[in-house]
Design a protein around this motif. Structure first.
Motif, PDB file in Angstrom:
ATOM      1  N   MET A  39      -8.206   2.731  -4.393  1.00  0.00           N
ATOM      2  CA  MET A  39      -7.978   1.461  -5.092  1.00  0.00           C
ATOM      3  C   MET A  39      -6.941   0.635  -4.344  1.00  0.00           C
ATOM      4  O   MET A  39      -7.092  -0.580  -4.174  1.00  0.00           O
ATOM      5  N   ALA A  40      -5.910   1.334  -3.889  1.00  0.00           N
ATOM      6  CA  ALA A  40      -4.864   0.622  -3.149  1.00  0.00           C
ATOM      7  C   ALA A  40      -5.437   0.000  -1.881  1.00  0.00           C
ATOM      8  O   ALA A  40      -5.139  -1.144  -1.537  1.00  0.00           O
ATOM      9  N   GLN A  41      -6.284   0.757  -1.199  1.00  0.00           N
ATOM     10  CA  GLN A  41      -6.884   0.232   0.027  1.00  0.00           C
ATOM     11  C   GLN A  41      -7.755  -0.986  -0.241  1.00  0.00           C
ATOM     12  O   GLN A  41      -7.764  -1.950   0.527  1.00  0.00           O
TER      13      GLN A  41
ATOM     14  N   GLU B  41       2.420   1.799  -3.338  1.00  0.00           N
ATOM     15  CA  GLU B  41       1.453   2.315  -4.308  1.00  0.00           C
ATOM     16  C   GLU B  41       1.182   3.786  -4.061  1.00  0.00           C
ATOM     17  O   GLU B  41       1.118   4.590  -4.985  1.00  0.00           O
ATOM     18  N   GLN B  42       1.024   4.148  -2.800  1.00  0.00           N
ATOM     19  CA  GLN B  42       0.753   5.544  -2.497  1.00  0.00           C
ATOM     20  C   GLN B  42       1.936   6.423  -2.874  1.00  0.00           C
ATOM     21  O   GLN B  42       1.762   7.536  -3.359  1.00  0.00           O
TER      22      GLN B  42
ATOM     23  N   ASN C 141       1.749   6.994  -6.457  1.00  0.00           N
ATOM     24  CA  ASN C 141       0.706   7.970  -6.745  1.00  0.00           C
ATOM     25  C   ASN C 141       1.204   9.384  -6.491  1.00  0.00           C
ATOM     26  O   ASN C 141       0.943  10.315  -7.244  1.00  0.00           O
TER      27      ASN C 141
ATOM     28  N   GLN D 113     -11.280   3.794 -13.083  1.00  0.00           N
ATOM     29  CA  GLN D 113     -10.032   3.602 -12.352  1.00  0.00           C
ATOM     30  C   GLN D 113     -10.017   2.232 -11.689  1.00  0.00           C
ATOM     31  O   GLN D 113      -8.952   1.637 -11.503  1.00  0.00           O
TER      32      GLN D 113
ATOM     33  N   ARG E 148      -0.435   5.384 -15.333  1.00  0.00           N
ATOM     34  CA  ARG E 148       0.224   6.263 -14.379  1.00  0.00           C
ATOM     35  C   ARG E 148       1.739   6.118 -14.457  1.00  0.00           C
ATOM     36  O   ARG E 148       2.476   7.090 -14.287  1.00  0.00           O
TER      37      ARG E 148
ATOM     38  N   LEU F 198       0.835  -1.192   0.000  1.00  0.00           N
ATOM     39  CA  LEU F 198       0.000   0.000   0.000  1.00  0.00           C
ATOM     40  C   LEU F 198       0.873   1.246   0.000  1.00  0.00           C
ATOM     41  O   LEU F 198       0.648   2.196  -0.747  1.00  0.00           O
TER      42      LEU F 198
ATOM     43  N   GLN G 170      -8.927   0.048 -14.431  1.00  0.00           N
ATOM     44  CA  GLN G 170      -7.518   0.327 -14.702  1.00  0.00           C
ATOM     45  C   GLN G 170      -6.622  -0.288 -13.654  1.00  0.00           C
ATOM     46  O   GLN G 170      -5.502  -0.695 -13.936  1.00  0.00           O
ATOM     47  N   ALA G 171      -7.122  -0.309 -12.419  1.00  0.00           N
ATOM     48  CA  ALA G 171      -6.298  -0.855 -11.331  1.00  0.00           C
ATOM     49  C   ALA G 171      -6.308  -2.374 -11.341  1.00  0.00           C
ATOM     50  O   ALA G 171      -5.722  -3.000 -10.459  1.00  0.00           O
TER      51      ALA G 171
ATOM     52  N   THR H 284     -11.585  13.317  -7.984  1.00  0.00           N
ATOM     53  CA  THR H 284     -11.586  12.632  -9.272  1.00  0.00           C
ATOM     54  C   THR H 284     -10.501  11.559  -9.313  1.00  0.00           C
ATOM     55  O   THR H 284     -10.450  10.761 -10.224  1.00  0.00           O
ATOM     56  N   ASP H 285      -9.622  11.543  -8.342  1.00  0.00           N
ATOM     57  CA  ASP H 285      -8.520  10.603  -8.340  1.00  0.00           C
ATOM     58  C   ASP H 285      -8.687   9.617  -7.192  1.00  0.00           C
ATOM     59  O   ASP H 285      -8.597   9.995  -6.027  1.00  0.00           O
ATOM     60  N   TYR H 286      -8.959   8.360  -7.531  1.00  0.00           N
ATOM     61  CA  TYR H 286      -9.241   7.366  -6.508  1.00  0.00           C
ATOM     62  C   TYR H 286      -8.100   6.381  -6.322  1.00  0.00           C
ATOM     63  O   TYR H 286      -8.294   5.265  -5.831  1.00  0.00           O
ATOM     64  N   ALA H 287      -6.905   6.787  -6.697  1.00  0.00           N
ATOM     65  CA  ALA H 287      -5.773   5.865  -6.616  1.00  0.00           C
ATOM     66  C   ALA H 287      -5.584   5.335  -5.202  1.00  0.00           C
ATOM     67  O   ALA H 287      -5.381   4.147  -4.979  1.00  0.00           O
ATOM     68  N   ALA H 288      -5.691   6.230  -4.227  1.00  0.00           N
ATOM     69  CA  ALA H 288      -5.492   5.810  -2.836  1.00  0.00           C
ATOM     70  C   ALA H 288      -6.523   4.768  -2.434  1.00  0.00           C
ATOM     71  O   ALA H 288      -6.208   3.762  -1.791  1.00  0.00           O
TER      72      ALA H 288
ATOM     73  N   GLY I 202      -5.173  -0.994 -17.994  1.00  0.00           N
ATOM     74  CA  GLY I 202      -4.738  -2.199 -17.302  1.00  0.00           C
ATOM     75  C   GLY I 202      -3.588  -1.899 -16.358  1.00  0.00           C
ATOM     76  O   GLY I 202      -3.161  -0.767 -16.193  1.00  0.00           O
ATOM     77  N   ALA I 203      -3.058  -2.936 -15.747  1.00  0.00           N
ATOM     78  CA  ALA I 203      -2.029  -2.750 -14.727  1.00  0.00           C
ATOM     79  C   ALA I 203      -0.875  -3.709 -14.940  1.00  0.00           C
ATOM     80  O   ALA I 203      -1.021  -4.738 -15.583  1.00  0.00           O
TER      81      ALA I 203
ATOM     82  N   VAL J 217      -6.792  10.425 -16.476  1.00  0.00           N
ATOM     83  CA  VAL J 217      -6.763  10.051 -15.061  1.00  0.00           C
ATOM     84  C   VAL J 217      -7.801  10.838 -14.266  1.00  0.00           C
ATOM     85  O   VAL J 217      -8.640  10.282 -13.572  1.00  0.00           O
ATOM     86  N   TYR J 218      -7.696  12.149 -14.369  1.00  0.00           N
ATOM     87  CA  TYR J 218      -8.705  12.984 -13.738  1.00  0.00           C
ATOM     88  C   TYR J 218      -9.749  13.216 -14.808  1.00  0.00           C
ATOM     89  O   TYR J 218      -9.588  12.795 -15.921  1.00  0.00           O
TER      90      TYR J 218
ATOM     91  N   PRO K 128      -1.391   0.770 -12.163  1.00  0.00           N
ATOM     92  CA  PRO K 128      -1.894   1.113 -13.486  1.00  0.00           C
ATOM     93  C   PRO K 128      -0.787   1.518 -14.444  1.00  0.00           C
ATOM     94  O   PRO K 128       0.088   2.324 -14.082  1.00  0.00           O
TER      95      PRO K 128
END
Lengths: 304, 323, 585
Positions: free
Chosen positions: C402-404, A6-7, A10, C428, A142, A3, C431-432, C396-400, A128-129, A211-212, A139
Motif C-alpha cells: 500500500m505504501a508503495q 510508513e514501513q 508497519n 487494506q 494499526r 515510504l 483502510q489505507a 495477508t499483510d499488504y501494508a508495504a 480509514g486513515a 489486519v491479518y 491506517p
C-alpha cells in the motif's frame, strides 16, 4: 521518506503484536520452564472468538471481552488438565504434548467454523486513515494496535517492577527452586502466570484479526517468529521481549519492503521478488543466529 | 535368542509385505509402508543425536530436504542438459545421486553443527530451527527450482535397471536402506564412540572433566545424523517424484521429533515404531474423518502423559539397543 | 412398479399369453391387464367392452382420444416401452453401417410403411444413427435395471437359465435371421415383458446379441470422477463452489452426465502441490479413476495433472489454465473449459485501455498463475506499467505494498488476488485510504461475488473484466443460476459456473464416446465437438484445447440498495490465447 516512515510504523506494529505474544511465552518459559507450542493456538482462539462475536453482535467491546475470556479460560483449562503434569518432565515431552494440543485446537476450530477464514469488519471510527505527517496517511487501526501494545507494555512493566506479584515473577524467572524453597505457593504463581500469558496471547489475536485474516494455522505462522523474539530477548525477560519484538518486527518489515527492490537491479522482476521474499524471510533467522553466536543467552539474560 | 527370532520374523514379514498386500487386495499398503520406511530412516537419524546424544535438533528436516533437492536438482540439470553451476553435470543415476545427497547432507550438518553446538539447551533448539528455516526460505526463493511450488522429477533414478516406479521395488530399496542404517546405528551405539556420546548426554561436564573433547564428538554425531537424514530425503525424492520446500519446514522437523519421542527415545527400533504409528495413524484416521488430527492430538497427549518411554516401553524390556 | 412405487394393491395372475388374457378380462375374471394397443385397441374402440385406463406414450393415441397418458393419469415415472432395433456384427465397417442406416431409415419413414403399418399400431418411427441408438439403449438399460430391482427378480442357478434360454431361442432366432440393419422403431406396447422373469432374461439375452461389445455399458457401476480441489484456507470457497456446481450438474440430470451415472470423489489439496499430487496418485492407483477435474490453483495443477496424464488418464480443467500447458506442454488428454489464465488478465488490460488509464501499478502473487496474470495484462495494455510487484501466496499483510502504491501515484491499480487474498488486499486498500483516490481495474478473480460480499463498500465503483456474470441472459445460464441459488442459497461465483460448464462438457463427451473414458481418443473427439449448451452462450475450443470466448466489462454498482456486479459491455470477442501456436497436438 514517507515510504520509509510508513514501513517503520508497519514494523513497529508487527513488533507490538509479537511482543504481546512473546511476553506471555517468555514468562511461561522463564518461570515455569515449560515450552508451550500451543501458545499460538491461544492467539488463534482469541482471534476466532472475537471475530465470531463481532459478526454476531457488531459490538467492539463484546468482541474484545469474549476474545480475552475465551483465551484465558481455555488457557486455564489447558494448565489445569494437562500442563501441570508436565512441569517435572523434560522439554521433549512438553514439545510433544503441546504439539498434540496444536493439532487438537486446529481441527477443533475447523470443525466449529469451517475452513474459510473469518473476516472482521472494523467499525467506522476504526477504519480509514489519518495523516500522521502531511501527505502520509496511515491506517487508524494499526495506530490503535501500536498504542494498545505500548499501553500493555507499560502495564506489564508496572506489574512486574512495582508490585509484589511482579517481584515473585522476577524472582521465579531468576531462580525457580529458590522461590519454592522460600515457601511461595508456586502452583498458584504458575497458574497466574500462565493465565496472564494466555490473556496476552488472546489480546494479540483479537487485535490482529482485522489486519491479518483469521484462519486456522495463523497461530503457527506467528509462533515461530515469537520464539525467535524470545530467544533474542532472553528467556524470562519482559524487557528483552519488548526489545526483541521491536527489533524483529522492524527488521522483518524493512527487509520485506526493500530487498526485492534492491535485487531488481540485477534480475527480472518475478525472480527478484521471489528471491527477495525468501532472503527477507531468512533475515530474521540470520539475526537470531548472529545474536546467539555472540551472546548465547540472549540480549537481556536474567541470570547474572 | 528370543529377540533374534522375533527380529528375524519381523524382517521376514516386512520383506513379504508387498505380496501380502496384493493378496489382501490392498495394494496401496506398499506405498504407505515405503513412506514409513523412509521416515523411519530420518527419525532414526534424529534419534542418534537426540536419543543417544541428548541434542534436541529442531531443524533436522533441513537435511531431509537437502537430500531430496540434491536428487531433484541433479535430475533437473540432467533433463535440461546444462551442468549445475556450469561444472557439475546433471545425472539420473541413483548410484551417483544417492552418495551425492549424503555428501550434501553431511557438509550442511557439519557447517550448521559447528555453529550451533556452541550453544546449549533451548538456545540450541532455537538455533537449529533458525538454520533450518533459512534453508527453507532459500529454496522457497529459488524460482529456477520451482520455489514454493516444488520440483517434479518425472522419472525416478536408474539403478541397475530396476524400475523404481514399481511400488514393490521402491519399497524393498527403502527397506534395505533402513535395515542397513539401523544395523549401522547399532554398531555406532555399541562402539566406543557411542559410549562417549551417551556419557555426554548424561553429563557433559563429567566427560569434559575426564578429558574427552565433547565438542568434536557432538559434531561428529551431528554430521553422521545429517548424512543419514539426507539419504532418507534422496529416497523420498525417488518415491514421490516430487520435492518441495515443505520437506524442510519446521513442522516436518516437528513430525520427525514426534516419531522419535512417540516410538521411544534412545531405542533402536523406537523410531521405526514411531514412524509406523504416525504415518499409520494418519492414513487410517484420515480415511475415517477429515478431522483426524482432532483425534491424533489427544492420542499424542495421552501417550506423553501415561506412556513415558514411548511405544517401545509398551513392548517391555526386550528389544535390541535399549539404552 | 405400480405395486412398489405407487402402492396399488394388485395381485398378479400369470397367463400364458395375451390371447388368454383378453377373454378372462372380458369375463371379469381379471380386472386389469397390460397390453399393446394393437391387440386391445379394437375392444376398446369398437366394442366399448374394455375401458382404456391409460396409454404409455408421450401423447394420447389418435384413435383413443379419451384415454389419458400415464403421465396425465399421475404415473409419469413409468415409461413402458418396447422397441425394435437392427444390429450388425461388431466388426462391420462404419461406411457400410452408415449406408444401411440411411436406407432403412428412409424406408421406415416412407409413407407406405409408416403411415399404413407402423403408426396406426402405436409405433413411433425413429430411424436414428448408431451413436444415438447406443445412448438410448444405455438409458433404457438403466430404466430396466430399476424395474428389475423393483421386481425383486433374481438370477437363479444355471440350469434354470439354460431352460429359459431355450424358450427364448425362437425369438432370438427370428431376430438373428433378419438381415442386419440398424434402425430403431419404438412401440409403446407390452409391459408384461419387464415384470416376469422370462421377460427379464429376454431383455438380457437380446442385449447380449448387441454388437456393442464394450463391457462398460453392461455394468451398472457409476463412472468415478476424481475431483481434486482446494477446500481449505482462504482459497477454500473457490473449490467449494466448484464442487457444489459439479454435484448440482449431475443432480439436475438424475445423477448422470451424458446419460452415464457418475460418482464424484472429492478431496482437498489445501493449495499444496505435493498434496494434490498424492491425491491424484491415490485416485489413480486405488480407485482406478481415469477422469479428473476440479483443480483451482495452477501450482497444484502443475504437480497433479502430469501425474494423471502420464498414467493415461484424462484431465478436464474447470478453472486453472496455466500458460505452459496451453503451449509447448499441451497434451492430447488435457482439456480446459474455463479459460487460459492470461486471457482473463488480457481482458483487464483491454479494459484499462478503454477506461483511458495511461499509468498502472500492477501486482500479483509469485506463482505461475500470478506471473501469467501480469504477463497477460501487459500484453494488451497499451500504457505504462509504473511498478510490477510480486507478493507471496501466503501473504495477508499488504501494508508495504500500500505504501508503495501511494508513493507511485498511478492512474489505476491492477491486481490479481484470487480468493481470500483479494479480500485482504481490497480491505487494506480501503483502510489505507486509497479507495477513493486511485481506481482499481480488476480481473474477475480479484472480485467475485464472495469477495464483494466480504469487502462490502470497499468495492463500490470498481471495474471488473470477466467472461461471465450471473446476470447473463441465456436459457442455460438462467437455469443454472436459479438451480444453484435454490439448492445452495447463494449466488454462484464464476468458479461454480466454470465447473458447471465442465460437467456439461464431460457429459457431452461421454455421450459421444459411448459412456466411457476407456477409449481416450473417442472421448477426445467427442469432447472437442463441444456439444453442450454453455452458460456463457458462445463456447468453442481452440486448437490447443483451450476455450475461445468473449470477454465483458462489469462494474460494482448499487442495484436496489445492494452492491452487485453488473455487466456493462463486451470488451473482446472470440478471443483466443497467445500460446495456441506453440502447441503441437
Amino acid at each position: 521518506m514517507a515510504l520509509l516512515l510508513e514501513q517503520l510504523l508497519n514494523g513497529v506494529q508487527l513488533g507490538v503484536t509479537l511482543f504481546l505474544l512473546a511476553a506471555g511465552l517468555t514468562l511461561v518459559f522463564g518461570i515455569m520452564g515449560v515450552i508451550n507450542l500451543a501458545h499460538g493456538s491461544l492467539y488463534m482462539i482469541g482471534a476466532f472468538a472475537a471475530a465470531w462475536v463481532a459478526a454476531q453482535t457488531g459490538s467492539v467491546l463484546l468482541a474484545l471481552a469474549s476474545g480475552l475470556a475465551a483465551a484465558a479460560a481455555i488457557g486455564m483449562a489447558i494448565e489445569y488438565v494437562m500442563l501441570r503434569r508436565l512441569y517435572a518432565r523434560d522439554h521433549l515431552d512438553q514439545v510433544l504434548a503441546t504439539f498434540g494440543l496444536i493439532l487438537f485446537f486446529n481441527q477443533g476450530i475447523t470443525i466449529l467454523f469451517g475452513r474459510q477464514p473469518l473476516f472482521v469488519n472494523l467499525p467506522e471510527f476504526l477504519s480509514g486513515a489519518v495523516e500522521i505527517l502531511p501527505g502520509v496517511p496511515y491506517p487508524v487501526y494499526r495506530l490503535v494496535i501500536i498504542a494498545a501494545g505500548l499501553l500493555v507494555a507499560l502495564g506489564l512493566y508496572v506489574l512486574i517492577q512495582r508490585t509484589r506479584i511482579g517481584m515473585l515473577v522476577r524472582a521465579g524467572a531468576t531462580h525457580r527452586e529458590m522461590v519454592r524453597a522460600l515457601g511461595v505457593d508456586i502452583r498458584l504463581l504458575y497458574t497466574l502466570v500462565f493465565g496472564l500469558g494466555a490473556l496476552l496471547a488472546g489480546f494479540a489475536g483479537v487485535m490482529a484479526g482485522p489486519v491479518y485474516s483469521v484462519n486456522v494455522g495463523m497461530g503457527e505462522q506467528i509462533l515461530i517468529l515469537t520464539f525467535v523474539v524470545v530467544v533474542i530477548g532472553s528467556v524470562g525477560s519482559i524487557r528483552g521481549a519488548m526489545f526483541g519484538a521491536l527489533l524483529v518486527g522492524i527488521v522483518d518489515t524493512l527487509l520485506r519492503a526493500y530487498v526485492p527492490g534492491l535485487l531488481r537491479g540485477v534480475m527480472d522482476a518475478s525472480q527478484a521478488d521471489m528471491l527477495g521474499a525468501g532472503l527477507a524471510s531468512m533475515g530474521v533467522y540470520l539475526l537470531m543466529a548472529l545474536v546467539l553466536l555472540l551472546k548465547p543467552r540472549g540480549l537481556f539474560p536474567a541470570h547474572a | 535368542m528370543r529377540e533374534r527370532i522375533l527380529l528375524a520374523a519381523l524382517l521376514a514379514a516386512a520383506i513379504a509385505l508387498p505380496w501380502i498386500a496384493e493378496a489382501l487386495g490392498t495394494p496401496a499398503t506398499t506405498g504407505v509402508a515405503t513412506r514409513i520406511a523412509i521416515y523411519a530412516i530420518a527419525a532414526a537419524s534424529l534419534n542418534l543425536i537426540l536419543g543417544y546424544g541428548g541434542l534436541v535438533s529442531f531443524g533436522h528436516a533441513a537435511y531431509f530436504g537437502l537430500g531430496g533437492y540434491t536428487v531433484g536438482i541433479l535430475w533437473e540439470h540432467f533433463r535440461l542438459g546444462e551442468p549445475f553451476l556450469g561444472v557439475i553435470p546433471g545425472t539420473a543415476e541413483f548410484l551417483v545421486t544417492f552418495p551425492a545427497a549424503i555428501l550434501v547432507g553431511g557438509v550442511a550438518a557439519a557447517a550448521i553443527g559447528a555453529l550451533s553446538l556452541r550453544t546449549a539447551g533451548v538456545q540450541f533448539i532455537m538455533i537449529t530451527l533458525a538454520f533450518a528455516q533459512m534453508v527453507f526460505f532459500l529454496f522457497v526463493s529459488l524460482a529456477v527450482y520451482g520455489g514454493d511450488d516444488g520440483l517434479m522429477i518425472r522419472r525416478p533414478n536408474a539403478l541397475f535397471g530396476l524400475n523404481l516406479r514399481d511400488p514393490a521395488t521402491m519399497y524393498w530399496l527403502s527397506l534395505a536402506v533402513l535395515v542397513l542404517w539401523l544395523w549401522q546405528m547399532g554398531c555406532i551405539v555399541r562402539s566406543r564412540f557411542g559410549r562417549v556420546l551417551e556419557g555426554v548426554r548424561q553429563s557433559e561436564r563429567r566427560m569434559a572433566a575426564i578429558g574427552v573433547p565433547t565438542y568434536a564428538y557432538k559434531l561428529a554425531a551431528f554430521t553422521i545424523s545429517g548424512m543419514a537424514c539426507a539419504a532418507a530425503g534422496a529416497l523420498w525424492a525417488n518415491y514421490a517424484r516430487f520435492v518441495s520446500p515443505d520437506m524442510m519446514h519446521w513442522t516436518k522437523s516437528g513430525e520427525l521429533m514426534i516419531m522419535v519421542i512417540l516410538g521411544g527415545i534412545g531405542t533402536l527400533l523406537g523410531p521405526v515404531l514411531g514412524a509406523a504409528a504416525l504415518v499409520g495413524l494418519e492414513y487410517t484416521l484420515s480415511g475415517i474423518t477429515e478431522h483426524w488430527q482432532f483425534i491424533l492430538g489427544p492420542i499424542l497427549i495421552v501417550i506423553v502423559l501415561f506412556a513415558r518411554k514411548g511405544l517401545m516401553s509398551a513392548f517391555g524390556r526386550w528389544g535390541p539397543g535399549n539404552g | 412398479m405400480l405395486k412398489a412405487e405407487h402402492r396399488l394393491d394388485i395381485v398378479h395372475i400369470t397367463y400364458r399369453g395375451l390371447p388368454q388374457v383378453i377373454p378372462a378380462l372380458l369375463a371379469n375374471e381379471v380386472q386389469m391387464t397390460l397390453s399393446g394397443i394393437a391387440s386391445a385397441g379394437q375392444h376398446i374402440v369398437s366394442g366399448g367392452r374394455l375401458r382404456g385406463l391409460a396409454v404409455g406414450r408421450p401423447a394420447r393415441f389418435p384413435t383413443l382420444p379419451e384415454v389419458p397418458t400415464l403421465a396425465e393419469a399421475g404415473f409419469g415415472d413409468m415409461d413402458p416401452r418396447t422397441w425394435f432395433g437392427l444390429f450388425a456384427p461388431a466388426a462391420t465397417p462404419p461406411a457400410i453401417v452408415s449406408q444401411i442406416q440411411r436406407e432403412v431409415a428412409a424406408a421406415l419413414r416412407a409413407p407406405a410403411i409408416a403411415e399404413r403399418h407402423l403408426t396406426p399400431n402405436g409405433y413411433t418411427v425413429h430411424g436414428s444413427e448408431p451413436a444415438a441408438f447406443a445412448a438410448f439403449i444405455r438409458e433404457d438399460l438403466a430404466y430396466k435395471e430399476r424395474m428389475i430391482r423393483l421386481s425383486g427378480a433374481r438370477v437363479e442357478c444355471d440350469g434354470a437359465r439354460i431352460r429359459s434360454f431355450k424358450l427364448q431361442r425362437s425369438a432370438l432366432g427370428s431376430l438373428r435371421r433378419e438381415t442386419p440393419w440398424q434402425t430403431r422403431a419404438k412401440g409403446e406396447d407390452t409391459m408384461t415383458a419387464t415384470l416376469t422373469r422370462r421377460g427379464v432374461l429376454a431383455a438380457g439375452t437380446a442385449l447380449a446379441a448387441a454388437p456393442l461389445a464394450a463391457p462398460a455399458i453392461a455394468q451398472g457401476a457409476p463412472l468415478k470422477i476424481g475431483v481434486i480441489t482446494t477446500l481449505s484456507g482462504p482459497g477454500g470457497y473457490l473449490g467449494a463452489d466448484a464442487r457444489d456446481a459439479l454435484l448440482l450438474a449431475a443432480e439436475m440430470n438424475d445423477g448422470r452426465l451424458g446419460g452415464v451415472p457418475v460418482q464424484f470423489l472429492v478431496e482437498d489439496d489445501a493449495l499444496r502441490p505435493a498434496q494434490g499430487k498424492q491425491i491424484a496418485e491415490r485416485f489413480l492407483r486405488n480407485e482406478r479413476i481415469r477422469l479428473f477435474t476440479g483443480i483451482i490453483f495452477s501450482n497444484v495443477l502443475g504437480a497433479a495433472a502430469p501425474e494423471v496424464l502420464d498414467a493415461g488418464g484424462v484431465y478436464v480443467s474447470c478453472n486453472a489454465g496455466p500458460s505452459n500447458f496451453a503451449g509447448r506442454e499441451c497434451r492430447r488428454n488435457y482439456f480446459v473449459i474455463s479459460w487460459q489464465n492470461d486471457n482473463l488478465n488480457e481482458s483487464a488490460g483491454a479494459l484499462a485501455n478503454i477506461m483511458g488509464y495511461r499509468r498502472v501499478f500492477i501486482l500479483a502473487p509469485n506463482y505461475q498463475a500470478g506471473r501469467d496474470a501480469l504477463t497477460g495484462f501487459k500484453r494488451l495494455f497499451q500504457g505504462t506499467v509504473t511498478n510490477e510487484v510480486y507478493t507471496r501466496l501466503d501473504q495477508t499483510d499488504y501494508a508495504a505494498e500500500m505504501a508503495q502504491i501511494r508513493a507511485a501515484r498511478p492512474d489505476a491499480v491492477y491486481h490479481f488476488h484470487p480468493g481470500g487474498l483479494g479480500i485482504a488486499f481490497i480491505r487494506q486498500y480501503a483502510q489505507a485510504g486509497l479507495l477513493g483516490t486511485i481506481p482499481q481495474v480488476l480481473p474477475a478473480a480479484s472480485m467475485d461475488v464472495r469477495t464483494l460480499a466480504a469487502v462490502g463498500d470497499a468495492a463500490e465503483g470498481v471495474d471488473v473484466s470477466s467472461h461471465w456474470n450471473s446476470d447473463f441472459d441465456n436459457e442455460q445460464n438462467r437455469r443454472f443460476v436459479a438451480a444453484f441459488r435454490q439448492k445452495y442459497n447463494r449466488i454462484p461465483t464464476y468458479y461454480a459456473q466454470q465447473a458447471y460448464d465442465t460437467a456439461l462438457a464431460i457429459g457431452a463427451a461421454l455421450r459421444g464416446a459411448g459412456g466411457t473414458v476407456d477409449n481416450t481418443d473417442a472421448f477426445r473427439t467427442a469432447m472437442l465437438r463441444a456439444d453442450f449448451p454453455s452458460t456463457r452462450g458462445n463456447f468453442r475450443f481452440g486448437p490447443n484445447q483451450h476455450p475461445i470466448q468473449d470477454w465483458f466489462a462489469l462494474k460494482v454498482e448499487r442495484v436496489g440498495g445492494q452492491l452487485a456486479l453488473v455487466t456493462k459491455r463486451k470488451i473482446l470477442e472470440n478471443h483466443a490465447d497467445a500460446y495456441a501456436g506453440q502447441c503441437r497436438i
